[in-house]
Design an enzyme around this catalytic site. Structure first.
Site, PDB file in Angstrom:
ATOM      1  N   TRP A   1       6.177   0.952  -4.481  1.00  0.00           N
ATOM      2  CA  TRP A   1       5.054   1.131  -3.528  1.00  0.00           C
ATOM      3  C   TRP A   1       5.218   0.156  -2.419  1.00  0.00           C
ATOM      4  O   TRP A   1       5.135   0.161  -1.230  1.00  0.00           O
ATOM      5  CB  TRP A   1       3.905   1.262  -4.183  1.00  0.00           C
ATOM      6  CG  TRP A   1       3.682   2.946  -4.468  1.00  0.00           C
ATOM      7  CD1 TRP A   1       3.588   3.185  -5.698  1.00  0.00           C
ATOM      8  CD2 TRP A   1       3.103   3.845  -3.505  1.00  0.00           C
ATOM      9  NE1 TRP A   1       3.591   4.639  -5.775  1.00  0.00           N
ATOM     10  CE2 TRP A   1       3.223   4.780  -4.634  1.00  0.00           C
ATOM     11  CE3 TRP A   1       2.880   3.749  -2.298  1.00  0.00           C
ATOM     12  CZ2 TRP A   1       2.842   6.272  -4.022  1.00  0.00           C
ATOM     13  CZ3 TRP A   1       2.581   5.076  -1.613  1.00  0.00           C
ATOM     14  CH2 TRP A   1       2.279   6.073  -2.431  1.00  0.00           C
TER      15      TRP A   1
ATOM     16  N   ASN B   1      13.449  10.308  -7.292  1.00  0.00           N
ATOM     17  CA  ASN B   1      13.172   8.928  -6.484  1.00  0.00           C
ATOM     18  C   ASN B   1      13.411   9.128  -5.112  1.00  0.00           C
ATOM     19  O   ASN B   1      12.432   8.439  -4.389  1.00  0.00           O
ATOM     20  CB  ASN B   1      14.440   8.188  -6.859  1.00  0.00           C
ATOM     21  CG  ASN B   1      14.274   6.678  -6.326  1.00  0.00           C
ATOM     22  OD1 ASN B   1      13.358   6.013  -6.324  1.00  0.00           O
ATOM     23  ND2 ASN B   1      15.377   6.231  -5.512  1.00  0.00           N
TER      24      ASN B   1
ATOM     25  N   TRP C   1      17.815  -2.946 -10.485  1.00  0.00           N
ATOM     26  CA  TRP C   1      16.612  -2.796  -9.904  1.00  0.00           C
ATOM     27  C   TRP C   1      15.564  -2.904 -10.636  1.00  0.00           C
ATOM     28  O   TRP C   1      14.286  -3.557 -10.621  1.00  0.00           O
ATOM     29  CB  TRP C   1      16.373  -1.518  -8.977  1.00  0.00           C
ATOM     30  CG  TRP C   1      17.069  -1.853  -7.604  1.00  0.00           C
ATOM     31  CD1 TRP C   1      18.050  -1.177  -7.046  1.00  0.00           C
ATOM     32  CD2 TRP C   1      16.296  -2.419  -6.536  1.00  0.00           C
ATOM     33  NE1 TRP C   1      18.228  -1.472  -5.672  1.00  0.00           N
ATOM     34  CE2 TRP C   1      17.327  -2.292  -5.274  1.00  0.00           C
ATOM     35  CE3 TRP C   1      15.062  -3.120  -6.412  1.00  0.00           C
ATOM     36  CZ2 TRP C   1      16.760  -2.794  -4.122  1.00  0.00           C
ATOM     37  CZ3 TRP C   1      14.910  -3.559  -4.970  1.00  0.00           C
ATOM     38  CH2 TRP C   1      15.659  -3.410  -3.947  1.00  0.00           C
TER      39      TRP C   1
ATOM     40  N   TRP D   1      -1.524   1.349   0.037  1.00  0.00           N
ATOM     41  CA  TRP D   1      -0.250   1.716  -0.870  1.00  0.00           C
ATOM     42  C   TRP D   1      -0.960   1.635  -2.276  1.00  0.00           C
ATOM     43  O   TRP D   1      -0.460   2.486  -3.095  1.00  0.00           O
ATOM     44  CB  TRP D   1       0.927   0.924  -0.739  1.00  0.00           C
ATOM     45  CG  TRP D   1       0.615  -0.728  -0.853  1.00  0.00           C
ATOM     46  CD1 TRP D   1       0.205  -1.654   0.174  1.00  0.00           C
ATOM     47  CD2 TRP D   1       0.448  -1.517  -2.163  1.00  0.00           C
ATOM     48  NE1 TRP D   1       0.102  -2.956  -0.649  1.00  0.00           N
ATOM     49  CE2 TRP D   1       0.063  -2.993  -1.766  1.00  0.00           C
ATOM     50  CE3 TRP D   1       0.875  -1.168  -3.537  1.00  0.00           C
ATOM     51  CZ2 TRP D   1       0.107  -3.741  -2.850  1.00  0.00           C
ATOM     52  CZ3 TRP D   1       0.700  -2.230  -4.480  1.00  0.00           C
ATOM     53  CH2 TRP D   1       0.133  -3.403  -4.011  1.00  0.00           C
TER      54      TRP D   1
ATOM     55  N   TRP E   1      -6.816  -1.020   5.981  1.00  0.00           N
ATOM     56  CA  TRP E   1      -6.229   0.278   5.914  1.00  0.00           C
ATOM     57  C   TRP E   1      -7.462   1.167   6.391  1.00  0.00           C
ATOM     58  O   TRP E   1      -8.609   1.150   5.798  1.00  0.00           O
ATOM     59  CB  TRP E   1      -5.685   0.714   4.711  1.00  0.00           C
ATOM     60  CG  TRP E   1      -4.682  -0.202   4.185  1.00  0.00           C
ATOM     61  CD1 TRP E   1      -4.782  -1.315   3.475  1.00  0.00           C
ATOM     62  CD2 TRP E   1      -3.174  -0.123   4.365  1.00  0.00           C
ATOM     63  NE1 TRP E   1      -3.515  -2.003   3.208  1.00  0.00           N
ATOM     64  CE2 TRP E   1      -2.575  -1.306   3.509  1.00  0.00           C
ATOM     65  CE3 TRP E   1      -2.647   0.734   5.086  1.00  0.00           C
ATOM     66  CZ2 TRP E   1      -1.257  -1.379   3.896  1.00  0.00           C
ATOM     67  CZ3 TRP E   1      -1.090   0.590   5.171  1.00  0.00           C
ATOM     68  CH2 TRP E   1      -0.438  -0.369   4.333  1.00  0.00           C
TER      69      TRP E   1
ATOM     70  N   GLU F   1      20.971   0.785 -10.338  1.00  0.00           N
ATOM     71  CA  GLU F   1      19.642   1.036 -10.595  1.00  0.00           C
ATOM     72  C   GLU F   1      18.917   0.350 -11.709  1.00  0.00           C
ATOM     73  O   GLU F   1      17.724   0.153 -11.409  1.00  0.00           O
ATOM     74  CB  GLU F   1      19.500   2.639 -10.493  1.00  0.00           C
ATOM     75  CG  GLU F   1      19.853   3.354  -9.520  1.00  0.00           C
ATOM     76  CD  GLU F   1      19.259   2.841  -7.990  1.00  0.00           C
ATOM     77  OE1 GLU F   1      17.972   2.821  -7.937  1.00  0.00           O
ATOM     78  OE2 GLU F   1      19.980   2.615  -7.063  1.00  0.00           O
TER      79      GLU F   1
END
Ligand SMILES: Cc1cc2nc3c(=O)[nH]c(=O)nc-3n(C[C@H](O)[C@H](O)[C@H](O)COP(=O)(O)OP(=O)(O)OC[C@H]3O[C@@H](n4cnc5c(N)ncnc54)[C@H](O)[C@@H]3O)c2cc1C
Length: 462
Positions: free
Chosen positions: A380, A339, A275, A357, A304, A272
Site C-alpha cells: 500500500w 498482484n 520482496w 492508503w 486526504w 518476489e
C-alpha cells in the site's frame, strides 16, 4: 526439562525451530504438550479476515492429528485476547512447573508487546525465528542500517545466503512436510477457505506443478490476471504453514545455481520472495510501520479528502473502470487478488480518488486470505508513494491502459463482470461510449474522469 511448546504463526512441523528444540530437549517418556490459542477478538482487532481465520483454524485442526502421531498433544485453546493467552500461560507454567516455553517469534508490534508482558509475568519464554530465510536484522548496509532501496538489499541478501551457504538452509529440521501427507486425503467439510487445500496437499498438487512446469514461464505470465501464472503460495506463507526457507530449498534443489543466475527467468520468482523479506526487515527496523505511519514522514500529515461515496464504490467494485471493478470483485468473492491488480486498485484508490492508503490497507486485511501486515503495508505504501522505495508520486497508473496491457481480451474482466460479456474486445476496457451508443443500461458510470483525476493527484501530492 519440562517444556511447553507454543504454536503461533508457524502451524507446521517442517522447518520449525521451536518444535525442533522441543523435540530435542523434552523427555519422550512423559506426555508432551503444545498449545495454540484461538484469539478471535484479538484477530478481529488486527482486521484478520474471516477466510484467513478459517484457513488458520483448519491448519490448527490438521496439526493436532499430525502431532498426535509423534506423541505431542496439541491443545487448541479459546483465548479471546492476548491478555487471556498470558493469563492462561502464567497459570499453566506455575501448575506444571514449566521451565521453558518454546515458541517462534512474531514480527508485529502487539505480538512483541505480548511476549514482553509474558516475560514480565514470569513466563519463561524462549524464542526462535521462523518467518524469514535470512534472520531479520542481518542484511544491513555498510553503515550498519537497513537498506532504503530494494535492489541493494536484494544483492546483500543474496550474498548472505550464498555466503552462509547452507547454514540457514542446512538447519531445515525434521519432521519434514512429508509427515503432513496424511492430510492429503483430507475429509474436511466445506468451509470458507476450502478452495485453498491444506498446506501438504497444496505442496503436492499445486506447488510441485508450479515449480516443475510454470516457474520457467512465471516472468512472462505473472502479470496476466486471467492466467494462473503465479504460485498462489501467499496464504501459506502468511499463515506460516509453509516455511520460506523450505521453499528456497525446493528451488535450489531444482536449480543449485539459482542464487547466481539473477538474470534468469526462474530467478524472477525468488525475486518476489526477497520482496517479502525486504518488507519484513523494514517492519523489524521500523516498528512505527505496524502503527500505520507513513514510511516517508513528510507524507504523514496529508489531509486526504476521503470521499465516503467514492470509497464505498471502490469497495463494491462500482467505480465504472472495469479492471478495477473486476479486481475488487475477485477480492470479495475469493479472498485473494492478483498482484498486478492489487497495484492497480491501490493506485486508483490513493491517486484517482485521493483516499488515505490506510483505508485501503484495512479493507484488504479484512478480506484477504493472505493478509500480512508487513507485505500489505509495504504494498500500500508503495502504491501511495509514501513508502520505502515506493513508486514516485507522479507515477499514476492509467487503469484503462493497464487493462489493455494486462487483460487485452477482457477475459478477466468478463469473468467477474459477466454483464459486460457482450461488449466487443476493443471497448471492454472502458465501455461507456459503446454502451451509450447502443442504449444499453448495464454498467455504472465512471466515478472520476481519468485525465482530471490524474491532474488533481499531481497537484494534491505536490
Ligand atoms: C497493495 C498491495 C497489497 C498487498 N498485500 C499483501 C498481503 O497482505 N499479503 C501478501 O502476502 N502479499 C501482499 N501483497 C504482495 C503480492 O500481491 C502477493 O504476495 C501476491 O499477489 C500473492 O500471490 P502469489 O502467492 O501467487 O504470488 P507469487 O507471484 O507466486 O509470489 C510468491 C510469493 O512472493 C511474495 N511476494 C510476491 N510479490 C510480493 C510483493 N509485492 N511484496 C511482498 N511479497 C511479495 C509473496 O509471499 C508471494 O506469495 C500486496 C501487494 C500490493 C501491491
Amino acid at each position: 526439562m519440562s517444556i511447553l511448546l507454543w504454536f503461533r504463526n508457524d502451524l507446521r512441523t517442517h522447518d520449525n525451530p521451536a518444535l525442533h528444540h522441543f523435540l530435542n530437549n523434552s523427555s519422550s517418556e512423559k506426555p508432551r504438550k503444545a498449545v495454540f490459542f484461538i484469539s478471535e477478538k484479538q484477530w478481529q482487532l488486527h482486521d484478520w479476515s474471516p477466510i484467513k481465520i478459517d484457513f488458520i483454524k483448519r491448519h490448527a485442526q490438521a496439526l493436532v492429528a499430525e502431532l498426535a502421531a509423534i506423541n505431542i498433544e496439541l491443545e487448541l485453546i479459546e483465548a479471546p485476547y492476548f491478555t487471556d493467552q498470558i493469563a492462561y500461560l502464567a497459570q499453566y507454567c506455575q501448575h506444571h512447573n514449566i521451565e521453558t516455553v518454546y515458541a517462534n517469534s512474531e514480527l508485529e508490534f502487539n505480538e512483541q508487546q505480548r511476549d514482553q508482558n509474558c516475560v514480565a509475568q514470569g513466563i519463561p519464554l524462549t524464542l526462535f525465528e521462523a518467518d524469514v530465510i535470512v534472520p531479520k536484522g542481518k542484511v544491513l548496509n555498510q553503515s550498519g542500517s537497513m537498506f532504503k532501496v530494494f535492489t541493494p538489499f536484494k544483492n546483500a541478501w543474496l550474498k548472505q545466503v550464498r555466503h552462509a551457504g547452507f547454514d540457514y538452509l542446512g538447519k531445515i529440521t525434521a519432521p519434514s512436510l512429508q509427515t503432513t501427507s496424511q492430510n492429503k486425503k483430507s475429509t474436511e467439510t466445506a468451509s470458507l477457505s476450502s478452495t485453498w487445500p491444506l498446506a501438504a496437499k497444496y505442496e503436492a498438487d499445486v506447488l510441485s506443478t508450479f515449480l516443475q512446469v510454470k516457474l520457467s514461464q512465471y516472468a512472462d505470465l505473472r502479470d496476466i490476471p486471467s492466467v494462473k501464472g503465479t504460485s498462489g503460495i501467499s496464504p501459506y506463507l502468511a499463515a506460516g504453514v509453509i516455511s520460506p526457507r523450505y521453499v528456497l530449498t525446493l528451488l535450489l534443489n531444482r536449480n543449485p545455481d539459482l542464487l547466481l543466475a539473477t538474470d534468469s527467468k526462474e530467478f524472477s520468482w525468488l525475486n518476489e520472495l526477497i520482496w517479502r523479506e525486504f518488507y519484513r526487515n523494514l517492519m523489524f527496523h521500523e516498528q512505527r510501520l505496524c502503527k500505520h505511519f507513513c514510511f516517508k514522514e513528510k507524507y504523514q500529515h496529508i489531509k486526504w479528502p476521503n470521499n465516503q461515496q467514492a470509497f464505498s464504490a471502490w469497495c463494491q467494485g462500482k467505480t465504472g473502470y472495469p479492471l478495477v471493478d473486476a479486481a475488487m470483485l475477485q477480492l470479495k468473492q475469493t479472498g485473494w487478488m492478483h498482484n498486478r491488480l492489487r497495484m492497480v486498485v491501490a493506485s486508483f484508490l490513493t491517486k484517482h480518488l485521493l483516499i488515505d492508503w490506510r483505508l485501503g490497507e484495512k479493507y484488504f486485511m479484512q478480506h484477504l486470505i493472505d493478509g500480512d501486515l508487513a507485505s500489505n503495508n509495504g504494498g500500500w505504501q508503495w502504491a501511495a508513494s509514501t513508502g520505502c522505495d515506493a513508486q514516485p508520486y507522479f507515477r499514476i497508473f492509467n487503469p484503462i491502459r493497464q487493462s489493455e496491457r494486462f487483460d487485452p481480451n477482457g477475459e478477466f474482466i468478463r469473468k467477474y463482470l459477466p454483464e459486460l460479456k457482450s461488449i466487443p474486445d476493443k471497448h471492454i476496457h472502458f465501455p461507456h461510449k459503446y454502451i451509450a451508443q447502443n442504449k444499453m443500461n448495464i454498467y455504472v458510470q465512471p466515478i472520476v474522469e481519468h485525465k482530471t483525476a490524474r491532474l488533481n493527484a499531481l497537484a494534491f501530492y505536490k
